[in-house]
Design a protein around this motif. Structure first.
Motif, PDB file in Angstrom:
ATOM      1  N   MET A 166     -16.937  95.127  -3.140  1.00  9.87           N
ATOM      2  CA  MET A 166     -17.384  93.792  -2.723  1.00  9.87           C
ATOM      3  C   MET A 166     -18.301  93.933  -1.503  1.00  9.87           C
ATOM      4  SD  MET A 166     -15.090  90.510  -1.559  1.00  9.87           S
ATOM      5  CE  MET A 166     -14.399  90.389  -3.219  1.00  9.87           C
ATOM      6  N   PRO A 167     -19.499  93.287  -1.513  1.00  7.83           N
ATOM      7  CA  PRO A 167     -20.413  93.425  -0.378  1.00  7.83           C
ATOM      8  C   PRO A 167     -19.854  92.788   0.880  1.00  7.83           C
ATOM      9  CG  PRO A 167     -21.178  91.737  -1.903  1.00  7.83           C
ATOM     10  CD  PRO A 167     -20.034  92.451  -2.577  1.00  7.83           C
ATOM     11  N   LEU A 168     -20.170  93.385   2.010  1.00  9.29           N
ATOM     12  CA  LEU A 168     -19.706  92.863   3.287  1.00  9.29           C
ATOM     13  C   LEU A 168     -20.466  91.587   3.614  1.00  9.29           C
ATOM     14  CD1 LEU A 168     -17.793  93.607   5.623  1.00  9.29           C
ATOM     15  CD2 LEU A 168     -19.734  94.752   6.714  1.00  9.29           C
ATOM     16  N   THR A 169     -19.755  90.527   3.954  1.00 12.86           N
ATOM     17  CA  THR A 169     -20.397  89.257   4.275  1.00 12.86           C
ATOM     18  C   THR A 169     -19.976  88.786   5.656  1.00 12.86           C
ATOM     19  OG1 THR A 169     -18.625  87.959   3.251  1.00 12.86           O
ATOM     20  CG2 THR A 169     -20.492  88.563   1.858  1.00 12.86           C
ATOM     21  N   PHE A 170     -20.850  88.017   6.290  1.00 16.15           N
ATOM     22  CA  PHE A 170     -20.582  87.457   7.607  1.00 16.15           C
ATOM     23  C   PHE A 170     -21.009  85.997   7.608  1.00 16.15           C
ATOM     24  CE2 PHE A 170     -21.675  91.956   8.307  1.00 16.15           C
ATOM     25  CZ  PHE A 170     -20.543  92.398   8.944  1.00 16.15           C
ATOM     26  N   SER A 171     -20.380  85.204   8.449  1.00 15.63           N
ATOM     27  CA  SER A 171     -20.867  83.843   8.659  1.00 15.63           C
ATOM     28  C   SER A 171     -22.116  83.926   9.533  1.00 15.63           C
ATOM     29  CB  SER A 171     -19.801  82.993   9.348  1.00 15.63           C
ATOM     30  OG  SER A 171     -19.629  83.413  10.702  1.00 15.63           O
ATOM     31  N   LEU A 172     -22.919  82.873   9.493  1.00 12.87           N
ATOM     32  CA  LEU A 172     -24.121  82.862  10.330  1.00 12.87           C
ATOM     33  C   LEU A 172     -23.755  82.919  11.805  1.00 12.87           C
ATOM     34  CD1 LEU A 172     -26.417  80.267   8.502  1.00 12.87           C
ATOM     35  CD2 LEU A 172     -26.454  82.767   8.346  1.00 12.87           C
ATOM     36  N   GLU A 179     -21.217  84.513  13.140  1.00  9.82           N
ATOM     37  CA  GLU A 179     -20.911  85.911  13.455  1.00  9.82           C
ATOM     38  C   GLU A 179     -22.187  86.727  13.646  1.00  9.82           C
ATOM     39  OE1 GLU A 179     -16.941  87.495  11.427  1.00  9.82           O
ATOM     40  OE2 GLU A 179     -18.246  86.484   9.982  1.00  9.82           O
ATOM     41  N   LEU A 180     -23.251  86.308  12.994  1.00  8.73           N
ATOM     42  CA  LEU A 180     -24.528  87.009  13.100  1.00  8.73           C
ATOM     43  C   LEU A 180     -25.365  86.513  14.274  1.00  8.73           C
ATOM     44  CD1 LEU A 180     -25.419  87.108   9.308  1.00  8.73           C
ATOM     45  CD2 LEU A 180     -24.912  89.096  10.742  1.00  8.73           C
ATOM     46  N   GLY A 181     -24.817  85.558  15.043  1.00  6.12           N
ATOM     47  CA  GLY A 181     -25.504  85.093  16.240  1.00  6.12           C
ATOM     48  C   GLY A 181     -26.218  83.763  16.100  1.00  6.12           C
ATOM     49  N   PRO A 231     -31.165  81.152   5.324  1.00  6.84           N
ATOM     50  CA  PRO A 231     -31.320  81.909   6.570  1.00  6.84           C
ATOM     51  C   PRO A 231     -30.574  83.235   6.505  1.00  6.84           C
ATOM     52  CG  PRO A 231     -29.743  80.135   6.865  1.00  6.84           C
ATOM     53  CD  PRO A 231     -30.303  79.963   5.483  1.00  6.84           C
ATOM     54  N   ALA A 232     -31.166  84.247   7.080  1.00  9.98           N
ATOM     55  CA  ALA A 232     -30.548  85.577   7.163  1.00  9.98           C
ATOM     56  C   ALA A 232     -31.082  86.253   8.413  1.00  9.98           C
ATOM     57  CB  ALA A 232     -30.854  86.409   5.918  1.00  9.98           C
ATOM     58  N   ALA A 291     -28.954  90.369   6.542  1.00  3.78           N
ATOM     59  CA  ALA A 291     -27.569  89.967   6.325  1.00  3.78           C
ATOM     60  C   ALA A 291     -27.452  88.457   6.461  1.00  3.78           C
ATOM     61  CB  ALA A 291     -26.645  90.659   7.320  1.00  3.78           C
ATOM     62  N   GLY A 292     -26.620  87.876   5.610  1.00  2.00           N
ATOM     63  CA  GLY A 292     -26.385  86.438   5.653  1.00  2.00           C
ATOM     64  C   GLY A 292     -25.062  86.106   5.007  1.00  2.00           C
ATOM     65  N   GLU A 293     -24.880  84.850   4.714  1.00  4.58           N
ATOM     66  CA  GLU A 293     -23.604  84.415   4.148  1.00  4.58           C
ATOM     67  C   GLU A 293     -23.383  84.920   2.728  1.00  4.58           C
ATOM     68  OE1 GLU A 293     -23.845  80.182   4.821  1.00  4.58           O
ATOM     69  OE2 GLU A 293     -22.585  80.362   6.610  1.00  4.58           O
TER      70      GLU A 293
END
Length: 256
Positions: free
Chosen positions: A1-7, A9-11, A30-31, A44-46
């Protein structure tokens, strides 16, 4: 499963929401650019992390190389297979840059949307106050907050005299003394990540940027190496990359 982050968490900050309604294309997402490679980018994005290329129209509209995405940029992408397409770079809050060559006016943007720049040097024979001054000038021009990190405290000669020499050029810029291998002072560095801030590390090879990054991450994710016999650093970081520190912020590691 690909690693995902909330926006977040990405700043991502709430004020950026105002930039989205005016932008065309409901399928644009947005990414954030996490790696810049010779043949493209990783964003990286949601929806996860993916490779990306700039759109053909982007290449036509770009006025200069400084308009192209760099690590730390927020971009609007159209997802695709095998890679996404970058259609727009959102306005930069800060930009760490330098001239391509002294006799030219071309700007090379090294990183974008950095909140704090840690100017890392070592308290060994490689300590160079003039070099710190040059980095401080670069950081002042960027719009980011500058902090000087004096690493390898265990190798310091006359630490008191070294601190006085550094303080003479730093003014009101904060100074943190660390021994990254042993973990000393890392808690003070880590505090700058709080609130999902983006923290970039600048400094010559061998001063311990990767060791500091590993300490902040809590694992040995980045390769480190001993300095050479002549005291010069070895290049262990070969590309700029944005790394998420879960629950805290983001680290932008840079080559020496």
């Amino acid at each position: 499963m690909p690693l995902t982050f909330s926006l977040i968490e990405l700043g991502w900050t709430p004020d950026r929401n105002d930039q989205l309604p005016e932008l065309p294309g409901s399928d644009l997402l947005p990414a954030r650019v996490t790696v810049q490679e010779r043949e493209g980018y990783i964003v990286a994005g949601e929806t996860g992390e993916t490779s990306a290329q700039v759109a053909g129209r982007f290449r036509i509209d770009a006025a200069s190389v400084a308009d192209y995405p760099v690590v730390g940029d927020w971009v609007l992408i159209r997802p695709g297979d095998p890679s996404a397409t970058i259609h727009r770079v959102l306005p930069r809050t800060t930009r760490v840059s330098r001239k391509v060559a002294w006799e030219r006016v071309d700007e090379q943007v090294l990183a974008a949307n950095v909140d704090v720049v840690l100017i890392v040097t070592s308290l060994d024979a490689d300590l160079n106050v003039r070099r710190i001054e040059r980095y401080l000038a670069l950081v002042r021009d960027s719009g980011a907050l500058g902090v000087v990190v004096l690493n390898k405290a265990d190798l310091a000669g006359d630490r008191a005299a070294q601190l006085v020499a550094v303080e003479e050029v730093t003014g009101d810029v904060a100074i943190i003394v660390t021994n990254a291998r042993a973990g000393g002072g890392i808690d003070k560095v880590a505090a700058y990540l709080d609130g999902h801030r983006t923290v970039a590390l600048l400094g010559s090879s061998g001063v311990g940027k990767s060791t500091i990054t590993n300490r902040l991450l809590g694992d040995e994710r980045l390769t480190t190496a001993e300095v050479r016999a002549d005291g010069k650093g070895r290049h262990t970081t070969t590309r700029r990359q944005l790394i998420v520190v879960p629950g805290r912020g983001l680290i932008l590691d840079t080559p020496g």
